[in-house]
Design an enzyme around this catalytic site. Structure first.
Site, short mmCIF file in Angstrom:
data_model
loop_
_atom_site.label_atom_id
_atom_site.label_comp_id
_atom_site.label_asym_id
_atom_site.label_seq_id
_atom_site.Cartn_x
_atom_site.Cartn_y
_atom_site.Cartn_z
N GLU A 94 -25.05 3.13 19.31
CA GLU A 94 -23.94 3.18 18.37
C GLU A 94 -24.00 4.43 17.51
OE1 GLU A 94 -24.22 -0.51 16.23
OE2 GLU A 94 -23.31 -1.64 17.87
N CYS A 132 -38.57 -2.74 10.68
CA CYS A 132 -38.22 -3.03 9.29
C CYS A 132 -37.47 -4.36 9.22
CB CYS A 132 -37.38 -1.90 8.70
SG CYS A 132 -38.24 -0.32 8.65
N CYS A 135 -33.55 -4.61 8.66
CA CYS A 135 -32.71 -3.77 9.52
C CYS A 135 -32.43 -4.45 10.85
CB CYS A 135 -33.40 -2.43 9.75
SG CYS A 135 -32.47 -1.30 10.82
N GLU A 174 -35.98 5.60 15.07
CA GLU A 174 -36.72 6.44 14.14
C GLU A 174 -36.70 7.86 14.71
OE1 GLU A 174 -38.66 8.75 11.96
OE2 GLU A 174 -38.53 6.73 11.09
N SER A 204 -33.36 11.19 8.66
CA SER A 204 -33.99 10.11 7.90
C SER A 204 -35.20 9.56 8.65
CB SER A 204 -32.96 8.98 7.67
OG SER A 204 -33.57 7.88 7.03
N SER A 227 -36.98 6.92 3.99
CA SER A 227 -36.73 5.51 3.74
C SER A 227 -37.95 4.92 3.03
CB SER A 227 -36.47 4.78 5.07
OG SER A 227 -35.28 5.25 5.66
N LEU A 228 -37.94 5.00 1.71
CA LEU A 228 -39.11 4.58 0.93
C LEU A 228 -39.09 3.07 0.69
CD1 LEU A 228 -41.56 6.00 -0.36
CD2 LEU A 228 -40.29 5.99 -2.52
N ASN A 303 -27.32 -4.97 3.33
CA ASN A 303 -26.24 -5.50 4.15
C ASN A 303 -26.74 -6.70 4.94
OD1 ASN A 303 -23.96 -3.67 3.73
ND2 ASN A 303 -25.34 -2.12 4.55
N CYS A 348 -25.11 0.53 6.66
CA CYS A 348 -26.53 0.82 6.72
C CYS A 348 -27.34 -0.43 7.07
CB CYS A 348 -26.99 1.36 5.37
SG CYS A 348 -28.73 1.78 5.31
#
Length: 375
Positions: A94, A132, A135, A174, A204, A227-228, A303, A348
Site C-alpha cells: 500500500e 510494534c 501498528c 522498516e 522513518s 519512531s521513538l 489509530n 498512520c
C-alpha cells in the site's frame, strides 16, 4: 526468469555497461515510461534515439513497470487516497497520497508560504518484522523486501494520480531493514527525471542503529524521522519488541552523532497511547531526553486497528497537556498530527493489506488534515 523493473537502477546500469551502452541513456528511458499513461503497455521500440543495442536488451531483460495499480480508495476527507499496488510476485503493498494546502493555518503566528502539494507515503517491505503492537502492518509479519525498482514504481504510479512533491518512507515495512534498496531508490528519486530534493524525502525508522550510522554518508540532506514512542527503555520494549535490540541510550548516542554530522533537525514520532506513555511524567521524561537535540516532536493520535487492539486513543486534553509541557518547559517544537484517511485504513499505523467495504467509506464522514512534514 522474471523480467526486472527498468527502475532497478543497479540492474539496468550493469546490463548497459556489459553491453557497451552508455548509461546516460537510462534517464531518457525512465522519462518515457513516466510519461506513458499506458504503463506496462509501452513498447520499448516507441522510445526514440536509443543506441540500437539497447532495444533487444530492454526486450530481453526489463519491463517498464513490474507493478500495477490493483485498486485505489479515496477517503471522504477528499484529500487522501490509498493505492493498493500489486507486485510481480502477486503480493500487495500500500501507498498513500495525502494532498494538502500549506497556506492553511499559521506557523509561529505567521501565514505559511507555499501552496497545494501532495505527499506520498511509500512502502519498503511487504509486511514488517518489527512487530510494534500498535501498528497493523506489524500484525502481518515480514513477507519480503521490495526491490529498489518496486519502491520507485510506487512514485511512478502515484504520480499518475497526483503530482508528488514530498515522499515519506512511513508505509509498510522498516526502511532501514531494506537498506540497499532504500538508498538506491532514493538516489533514483533525486536524479533526473524525478529530481526530488532530498529535503523533501523523509525516512522513518524504529531506530536501526548500524544503518543510521551509515545514512548521512550515503544520503546527505535527507530528513530522518525516528519512531521513538516512549521516553524510557522499559515502556519502549513493551510496545516495540524490536527496541530490545536497540537500547534507548545507544540510540540517542547514535542520533547525537547523526545530528552532529548532518546538522539537520530530526523528526521524533510519538504515538499517544492512553495510560501507557501519555502522562505528564512521560512528557517530562521525553523533554529531558531530547532537550540537547534539535528536533521536532510529532505527537500522533493512535489509530484503531480492529477489536484485537489492546490500546486506546489518548483524549484531546491529555494530548494538549503533553504538548504544552514539551513546548513550554523544554522549548521543543511540538506538533500534533491531524489524521487523514482513517476511513480507508490509510492513516498512520493502519497500513495492512485489506480492502474496506465501500459503503463504510461513503458513510464515515471524516474530515481531516495533515501537518506539514517538511522540516
Amino acid at each position: 526468469m522474471s523480467l526486472k523493473s527498468v527502475f532497478d537502477a543497479r540492474e539496468i546500469r550493469t546490463e548497459f555497461e556489459k553491453a557497451g551502452i552508455n548509461p546516460s541513456f537510462i534517464p531518457l528511458i525512465w522519462k518515457h515510461v513516466i510519461a506513458s499513461n499506458a504503463g506496462t503497455a509501452i513498447e520499448w521500440d516507441q522510445i526514440p534515439s536509443l543506441p540500437s543495442a539497447a532495444y533487444p536488451l530492454l526486450h530481453a531483460k526489463f519491463k517498464p513497470l513490474t507493478s500495477s495499480l490493483h485498486s485505489i480508495l479515496h477517503s471522504s476527507d477528499l484529500v487522501t487516497s490509498k493505492l493498493l499496488i500489486k507486485l510481480q510476485s502477486g503480493s500487495l503493498v500500500e501507498a498513500v497520497i495525502m494532498k494538502y494546502d500549506t497556506r492553511l493555518g499559521k506557523y509561529n503566528g505567521k501565514p505559511r508560504s507555499g501552496g497545494l502539494r501532495s505527499t506520498l507515503c511509500v512502502s519498503s517491505q511487504v509486511g514488517c518484522k518489527m512487530g510494534c503492537k500498535f501498528c497493523a502492518t506489524g500484525s502481518m509479519g515480514y513477507k519480503a523486501n521490495l526491490s529498489s525498482g518496486e519502491i520507485v514504481e510506487q512514485l511512478v504510479l502515484a504520480s499518475r494520480v497526483s503530482p508528488i512533491r514530498n515522499v515519506v518512507f512511513m508505509g509498510m515495512g522498516e526502511p532501514l531493514n531494506n537498506y540497499t534498496a532504500l538508498v538506491e531508490a532514493i538516489r533514483v528519486m533525486t536524479a533526473p527525471p524525478f529530481q526530488l530534493s532530498p529535503k523533501r524525502i523523509t525516512v522513518s525508522t524504529v531506530g536501526i542503529i548500524h544503518a543510521i550510522n551509515k545514512l548521512h554518508n550515503d544520503l546527505p540532506g535527507l530528513n530522518l524521522a525516528v519512531s521513538l514512542h516512549a521516553p524510557v527503555q522499559d515502556i519502549r520494549c513493551q510496545i516495540m519488541p524490536a527496541a530490545r535490540a536497540f537500547p534507548l541510550e545507544k540510540l540517542m548516542n547514535t542520533l547525537q552523532e547523526y545530528q552532529k554530522n548532518s546538522q539537520q533537525k530530526i523528526l521524533i514520532e510519538y504515538i499517544m497511547l492512553d495510560g501507557v506513555n501519555d502522562e505528564e511524567q512521560h512528557a517530562h521524561q521525553l523533554g529531558k531526553l531530547l532537550e540537547t537535540f534539535q528536533v521536532v516532536v510529532n505527537l500522533i493520535p493512535f489509530n484503531p486497528i480492529g477489536t484485537l487492539s489492546q490500546f486506546k486513543t489518548s483524549c484531546d486534553q491529555r494530548v494538549s497537556t503533553f504538548q504544552k509541557i514539551i513546548r513550554g518547559t523544554y522549548n521543543i517544537r511540538t506538533t500534533v498530527r491531524k489524521q487523514m484517511g482513517q476511513d480507508i485504513s490509510g492513516a498512520c499505523g493502519q497500513l495492512v493489506v485489506n480492502q474496506p467495504d465501500k459503503r463504510s467509506i461513503e458513510n464515515s464522514g471524516l474530515l481531516t488534515d495533515i501537518e506539514d512534514l517538511h522540516l
